[in-house]
Scaffold this motif. Structure first.
Motif, PDB file in Angstrom:
ATOM      1  N   LEU A 157     -11.613  -5.066  -2.524  1.00  0.00           N
ATOM      2  CA  LEU A 157     -12.608  -5.812  -1.700  1.00  0.00           C
ATOM      3  C   LEU A 157     -11.913  -6.903  -0.608  1.00  0.00           C
ATOM      4  N   ASP A 158     -10.730  -7.399  -1.194  1.00  0.00           N
ATOM      5  CA  ASP A 158     -10.137  -8.357  -0.490  1.00  0.00           C
ATOM      6  C   ASP A 158      -9.528  -7.809   1.039  1.00  0.00           C
ATOM      7  N   ARG A 159      -9.261  -6.440   0.814  1.00  0.00           N
ATOM      8  CA  ARG A 159      -8.301  -5.692   1.928  1.00  0.00           C
ATOM      9  C   ARG A 159      -9.528  -5.062   2.925  1.00  0.00           C
ATOM     10  N   GLN A 160     -10.616  -4.844   2.334  1.00  0.00           N
ATOM     11  CA  GLN A 160     -11.586  -4.255   3.127  1.00  0.00           C
ATOM     12  C   GLN A 160     -12.200  -5.290   4.248  1.00  0.00           C
ATOM     13  N   ALA A 161     -12.896  -4.637   5.325  1.00  0.00           N
ATOM     14  CA  ALA A 161     -13.476  -5.461   6.281  1.00  0.00           C
ATOM     15  C   ALA A 161     -14.789  -6.075   5.799  1.00  0.00           C
ATOM     16  N   TRP A 162     -15.294  -7.029   6.670  1.00  0.00           N
ATOM     17  CA  TRP A 162     -16.630  -7.837   6.102  1.00  0.00           C
ATOM     18  C   TRP A 162     -17.675  -7.118   6.452  1.00  0.00           C
ATOM     19  N   ASN A 163     -17.946  -6.103   5.586  1.00  0.00           N
ATOM     20  CA  ASN A 163     -19.058  -5.419   5.562  1.00  0.00           C
ATOM     21  C   ASN A 163     -20.196  -5.897   4.632  1.00  0.00           C
ATOM     22  N   THR A 164     -21.158  -5.050   4.515  1.00  0.00           N
ATOM     23  CA  THR A 164     -22.404  -5.713   3.642  1.00  0.00           C
ATOM     24  C   THR A 164     -21.907  -6.001   2.439  1.00  0.00           C
ATOM     25  N   GLU A 165     -21.200  -5.154   1.460  1.00  0.00           N
ATOM     26  CA  GLU A 165     -20.734  -5.332   0.363  1.00  0.00           C
ATOM     27  C   GLU A 165     -19.840  -6.492   0.288  1.00  0.00           C
ATOM     28  N   LYS A 166     -19.116  -6.604   0.917  1.00  0.00           N
ATOM     29  CA  LYS A 166     -17.940  -7.964   0.891  1.00  0.00           C
ATOM     30  C   LYS A 166     -18.879  -9.172   1.193  1.00  0.00           C
ATOM     31  N   ILE A 167     -19.804  -9.222   2.205  1.00  0.00           N
ATOM     32  CA  ILE A 167     -20.691 -10.417   2.460  1.00  0.00           C
ATOM     33  C   ILE A 167     -21.301 -10.861   1.193  1.00  0.00           C
ATOM     34  N   TRP A 168     -22.129 -10.070   0.751  1.00  0.00           N
ATOM     35  CA  TRP A 168     -22.872 -10.332  -0.082  1.00  0.00           C
ATOM     36  C   TRP A 168     -22.490 -10.980  -1.409  1.00  0.00           C
ATOM     37  N   LYS A 169     -21.349 -10.149  -1.808  1.00  0.00           N
ATOM     38  CA  LYS A 169     -20.397 -10.236  -3.208  1.00  0.00           C
ATOM     39  C   LYS A 169     -19.713 -11.794  -2.999  1.00  0.00           C
ATOM     40  N   ARG A 170     -19.132 -11.862  -1.739  1.00  0.00           N
ATOM     41  CA  ARG A 170     -18.383 -13.373  -1.614  1.00  0.00           C
ATOM     42  C   ARG A 170     -19.546 -14.594  -1.613  1.00  0.00           C
ATOM     43  N   THR A 171     -20.734 -14.227  -0.846  1.00  0.00           N
ATOM     44  CA  THR A 171     -21.733 -15.092  -0.508  1.00  0.00           C
ATOM     45  C   THR A 171     -22.247 -15.623  -1.978  1.00  0.00           C
ATOM     46  N   LEU A 172     -22.578 -14.516  -2.858  1.00  0.00           N
ATOM     47  CA  LEU A 172     -22.981 -14.829  -4.033  1.00  0.00           C
ATOM     48  C   LEU A 172     -21.938 -15.504  -4.869  1.00  0.00           C
ATOM     49  N   LYS A 173     -20.738 -14.992  -5.017  1.00  0.00           N
ATOM     50  CA  LYS A 173     -19.626 -15.752  -5.762  1.00  0.00           C
ATOM     51  C   LYS A 173     -19.603 -17.354  -5.315  1.00  0.00           C
ATOM     52  N   TRP A 174     -19.377 -17.518  -4.008  1.00  0.00           N
ATOM     53  CA  TRP A 174     -19.111 -18.931  -3.512  1.00  0.00           C
ATOM     54  C   TRP A 174     -20.319 -19.769  -3.777  1.00  0.00           C
ATOM     55  N   SER A 175     -21.643 -19.181  -3.680  1.00  0.00           N
ATOM     56  CA  SER A 175     -22.888 -20.078  -4.290  1.00  0.00           C
ATOM     57  C   SER A 175     -22.806 -20.526  -5.456  1.00  0.00           C
ATOM     58  N   ILE A 176     -22.603 -19.642  -6.317  1.00  0.00           N
ATOM     59  CA  ILE A 176     -22.480 -19.824  -7.808  1.00  0.00           C
ATOM     60  C   ILE A 176     -21.159 -20.981  -7.929  1.00  0.00           C
ATOM     61  N   TYR A 177     -20.217 -20.725  -7.328  1.00  0.00           N
ATOM     62  CA  TYR A 177     -18.957 -21.748  -7.522  1.00  0.00           C
ATOM     63  C   TYR A 177     -19.628 -23.248  -7.205  1.00  0.00           C
ATOM     64  N   ILE A 178     -20.247 -23.052  -6.017  1.00  0.00           N
ATOM     65  CA  ILE A 178     -20.761 -24.435  -5.387  1.00  0.00           C
ATOM     66  C   ILE A 178     -21.600 -24.972  -6.734  1.00  0.00           C
TER      67      ILE A 178
END
Length: 487
Positions: A157-178
């Motif tokens: 996931l870290d290597r792949q481009a910022w596609n839909t999968e990466k954006i929603w996973k990172r957004t979800l993770k960071w939102s929960i972290y906050i």
């Protein structure tokens, strides 16, 4: 890190042992390359006996952390450190600035306990109890596993481009972290001002409490930064405990160790091979102990500053050993002497000495807490006041201040202890009520017969007694009278 001797740690390459170069070994931080660029750590999800034990300990400590602000003893908070308002409660007992010498002794005892514990058991605290480790590994890391998957999926996931999968996973993770960082911050503030005050600040909103709101935002941002990005670098770059262990630990200290005598020379596993006859050790060079490490080190390189004794490598190695039919414990809790010389653990003279000092300090601390006193009383003459003489008596005025340190209301009276013929006139009732954990102030007059006062300034002792006639505190001050010539 242990000194490299003739029993040096060796790295197996295709079954051939290669001695590590002592000039270049570990001359850089494990999570950075030679250019200083950070190497991101993707630890594999650990599993095993020690991981299960750590989970239990962590969940218990998390429950304690989130429960303490709501627990009260005799109406007082279990723990409250309100520096701004100078309110301090430990185990429901109120402490005041006057009691700071007791807290100082407690801090000294805690430091000695850390020294003794580290000398005997190394950095077990870091892997099992440290808040940084518990929050990182037991909350934030588990959320990361749930959203992004295990090590390989995270790397992909870290290597792949910022596609839909990466954006929603990172957004979800960071939102929960906050969100979690915000929760941790609010509970931390409950330890400072109490849960009622925190709930009040929340209900009133940020515009009514702009300063408190900004402080909470800053602490939330700090927690988010630490757990979302800084991570293991708190342990390797910031925390002084890793440096402290290099001074305290020795060959008798229990740590997570790789048994290099049994494991070397390391080589890949071949089914049906007699490894002992082939000159190979039990380590099959599977690197599972490396990929599970949350600080990105290879435990086989010996004791290192970055190792927090989290036991993930023990579980990973035991699982591999069980699969290939070799004895467990290639990586285990042990002392360096146990690995090198087969000498079992024992308490050294240094450990015993520190333990004796700790026991004495704890005993003295307990004595001070037990004899802290139920009440503190002061009798101060008002500034600029003087004596007056009436009906053959000399009278002085005193302002009293009573501090009730107990968890129950006190009804007290005042008497002159020395000299014994002093009379007291109260500005109000002779029975003074002092609520628990409160300060009561008032004024009294003390009179002595003029014929018995031979000095212009004479020491007197005033006592404070409870309703049962028990002396709860005394205070020595002075009594003024007219100047008399002495012949």
């Amino acid at each position: 890190m242990s000194d490299i001797k003739e029993e040096e740690i060796v790295r197996g390459v295709g079954g051939q042992g290669q001695v590590l170069d002592p000039e270049t070994y570990r001359d850089s931080i494990g999570t950075m390359d030679q250019s200083g660029k950070r190497k991101w750590v993707y630890p594999k999800k650990p599993k095993g006996k020690f991981t299960n034990y750590r989970n239990i300990v962590s969940y218990i400590l998390l429950i304690v952390y989130f429960s303490i602000p709501f627990i009260k003893i005799n109406g007082n908070p279990l723990l409250l450190i309100n520096v701004l308002d100078r309110e301090f409660f430990i185990l429901g007992q109120p402490f005041y600035p006057q009691d700071f010498f007791i807290l100082t002794l407690g801090a000294i005892a805690s430091i000695i306990f850390i020294l003794v514990f580290t000398i005997a058991y190394g950095r077990i605290f870091c892997g099992w109890i440290c808040p940084q480790t518990i929050f990182m590994e037991m909350i934030f890391r588990k959320i990361e596993y749930a959203i992004e998957g295990d090590r390989n999926k995270q790397m992909k996931l870290d290597r792949q481009a910022w596609n839909t999968e990466k954006i929603w996973k990172r957004t979800l993770k960071w939102s929960i972290y906050i969100t979690i960082s915000l929760i941790i911050t609010h509970f931390m503030f409950m330890y400072v001002v109490g849960y009622k005050q925190v709930f009040q600040i929340i209900s009133e909103g940020p515009f009514a409490n702009p300063t408190n709101f900004m402080v909470m935002i800053l602490f939330t941002a700090a927690f988010y930064f630490v757990f979302a990005w800084f991570r293991e670098q708190v342990c390797t770059l910031v925390c002084p405990y890793g440096r402290l262990q290099g001074v305290l630990i020795d060959k008798e200290t229990i740590n997570v160790f790789y048994d290099f005598k049994r494991g070397e020379n390391r080589a890949k596993w071949r089914k049906g091979e007699d490894r002992k006859a082939a000159g190979k050790g039990d380590c099959i060079d599977c690197h599972q102990c490396v990929v599970v490490c949350p600080t990105g080190i290879d435990i086989r390189d010996g004791q290192q500053l970055e190792c927090v004794n989290c036991t993930a490598c023990i579980d990973a190695c035991d699982e591999v050993m069980e699969k290939v039919g070799l004895p467990k414990g290639l990586i285990r809790y042990a002392t360096e002497n146990e690995i090198e010389k087969q000498i079992p653990f024992k308490f050294t003279a240094r450990m015993k000495g520190f333990a004796i000092v700790l026991a004495l300090l704890v005993g003295f601390l307990g004595y001070l807490l037990y004899n802290r006193g139920e009440m503190e009383a002061k009798f101060i003459k008002p500034a600029g006041s003087t004596f007056f003489v009436r009906d053959g008596k000399i009278t002085n005025t005193y302002n009293y201040t009573f501090l009730n340190k107990t968890n129950e209301k006190k009804v007290v009276t005042i008497k002159v202890i020395e000299p014994k013929n002093g009379e007291i006139t109260y500005s109000a009732s002779s029975k003074i009520t002092v609520d628990r954990d409160k300060i009561t102030k008032g004024t009294i007059n003390i009179s002595f017969p003029e014929s018995e006062m031979n000095l212009s300034k004479q020491n007197i002792t005033i006592g404070v007694y409870d309703s049962n006639g028990k002396l709860v505190d005394s205070y020595q001050t002075y009594f003024e009278g007219p100047f008399k010539l002495q012949f």
